[in-house]
Design an enzyme around this catalytic site. Structure first.
Site, PDB file in Angstrom:
ATOM      1  CB  CYS A  57       4.142   1.836   7.953  1.00  0.00           C
ATOM      2  SG  CYS A  57       2.379   2.017   6.714  1.00  0.00           S
ATOM      3  CE1 TYR A 189       0.365  -4.667   7.354  1.00  0.00           C
ATOM      4  CE2 TYR A 189       1.678  -5.115   5.369  1.00  0.00           C
ATOM      5  CZ  TYR A 189       1.290  -4.203   6.609  1.00  0.00           C
ATOM      6  OH  TYR A 189       1.926  -3.596   7.335  1.00  0.00           O
TER       7      TYR A 189
END
Ligand code: GSH
Length: 329
Positions: A57, A189
């Site tokens: 992440c 994203y």
């Protein structure tokens, strides 16, 4: 998507895109602060705090880079969840390479840690999490705030004399972190999770406009805020290091590779080869996470082989003024 609702784990409880098909990141639940102040509830002490992260992440990665640059490995412990996130959310699978058990709370799933902190918790179960072993609660789960706390509040226990938020640069650092958040850190994203062509087009255009801009800024300065490595570089780094391996293919951010940029590419290698940083990068976890966790985007869950950029190739950034903190050289 999955989340906790009143302390219960629910699937399909929240939507990630709005009515125009554009990805919207949810808000963060725990926002307390560790402060180097005798009256503060959360004070910086060696051994008291713990990080839960996923090595894949980019937001969690910010906290790992800060911890390494400051030399906080002994003061702040860390556990690593499985890079694959399925229906049950983040999971502890100590049998897997690079993963650990939950050494503090003994949970099987990260959601249990959230419920431990707040039995009625409603919200997403995200990494990073900064846990207080003394009060047995989550202090904060917002990466930019955790990065700032590790950087500015732990100088008494940090092993390196490194300041990533130096006076005289602070306003610029804050502005840069904010300026790169929407188009770049979150922009990849927004491109990858867009549910409509228009939302994708807009995200990709904003992303590459921003990358072009910062590429030109880095033409004659070594780091984003000038001659010093700062938190702004960490925030940029954790997106750039994933870009060619993942975002370019998986999220269709394929107008250009970072390796095709004149300045961003050597800059990325410069930060990567700064003492302590490379050890925080786990490309296998990064690729496994993205290519297997988003079935809408990569339904076959096949992890591509390339392009394996050489982050350790020599760069000529040391010809520019400034350099990494003296304690790291
Ligand atoms: N605002 C948070 C975002 C963290 C975040 O979205 N982390 C992702 C992993 S890259 C996550 O845990 N997602 C799980 C979910 O949304 O359910 C931060 O910057 O710390």
């Amino acid at each position: 998507m999955n989340m906790l609702v009143d302390g219960e784990w629910r699937t399909d409880a929240y939507q990630t895109t709005n009515e125009d098909g554009a990805f919207e990141r949810g808000t963060t639940s725990f926002r307390d602060r560790i402060e180097d102040d005798p009256d503060a509830r959360f004070q910086p002490e060696a051994g008291r705090y713990h990080l839960y992260v996923c090595r894949a992440c980019p937001w969690a990665h910010r906290t790992l880079v800060t911890r390494a640059l400051k030399g906080l490995e002994d003061a702040i412990t860390v556990d690593y969840v499985d890079p694959y996130r399925g229906e049950d959310g983040w999971q502890f699978t100590p049998e897997k390479d690079g993963c650990t058990p939950d050494t503090v709370n003994g949970s099987d799933y990260l959601r249990e840690v959230y419920v431990e902190a707040d039995p009625d918790m409603t919200g997403r179960v995200t990494v990073p999490v900064l846990w207080d072993k003394q009060e047995e609660t989550i202090v904060n789960n917002e990466s930019a705030e955790i990065m700032r706390m590790l950087d500015t509040e732990f100088d008494d226990v940090a092993e390196h004399d490194v300041d990533l938020y130096p006076e005289g640069y602070q306003e610029d650092i804050d502005e840069i972190i904010e300026a790169i958040y929407e188009p770049i850190n979150n922009g990849v994203y927004k491109a990858g999770f867009a549910d409509s062509q228009a939302a994708y087009d807009e995200a990709v255009e904003e992303l590459f406009d921003a990358l072009d801009h910062w590429d030109s800024v880095l033409e004659d300065q070594r780091y984003l805020a000038g001659d010093r490595l700062t938190e702004a570089d960490i925030a940029m780094f954790t997106t750039l290091v994933r870009f060619d391996e993942v975002y370019h293919t998986h999220f269709m951010c394929n107008h250009k590779l970072i390796a095709e940029y004149d300045n961003l590419w050597p800059y990325l290698r410069d930060v990567y080869t700064t003492d302590g940083v490379a050890e925080t990068v786990d490309i296998d976890h990064i690729k496994e996470h993205y290519y297997t966790t988003h079935p809408d985007v990569s339904p076959k869950r096949i992890v591509p082989k390339g392009p394996a950029p050489d982050f350790e190739a020599p760069h000529d950034r040391d010809e520019l003024p400034g350099g990494p903190p003296a304690d790291l050289v």
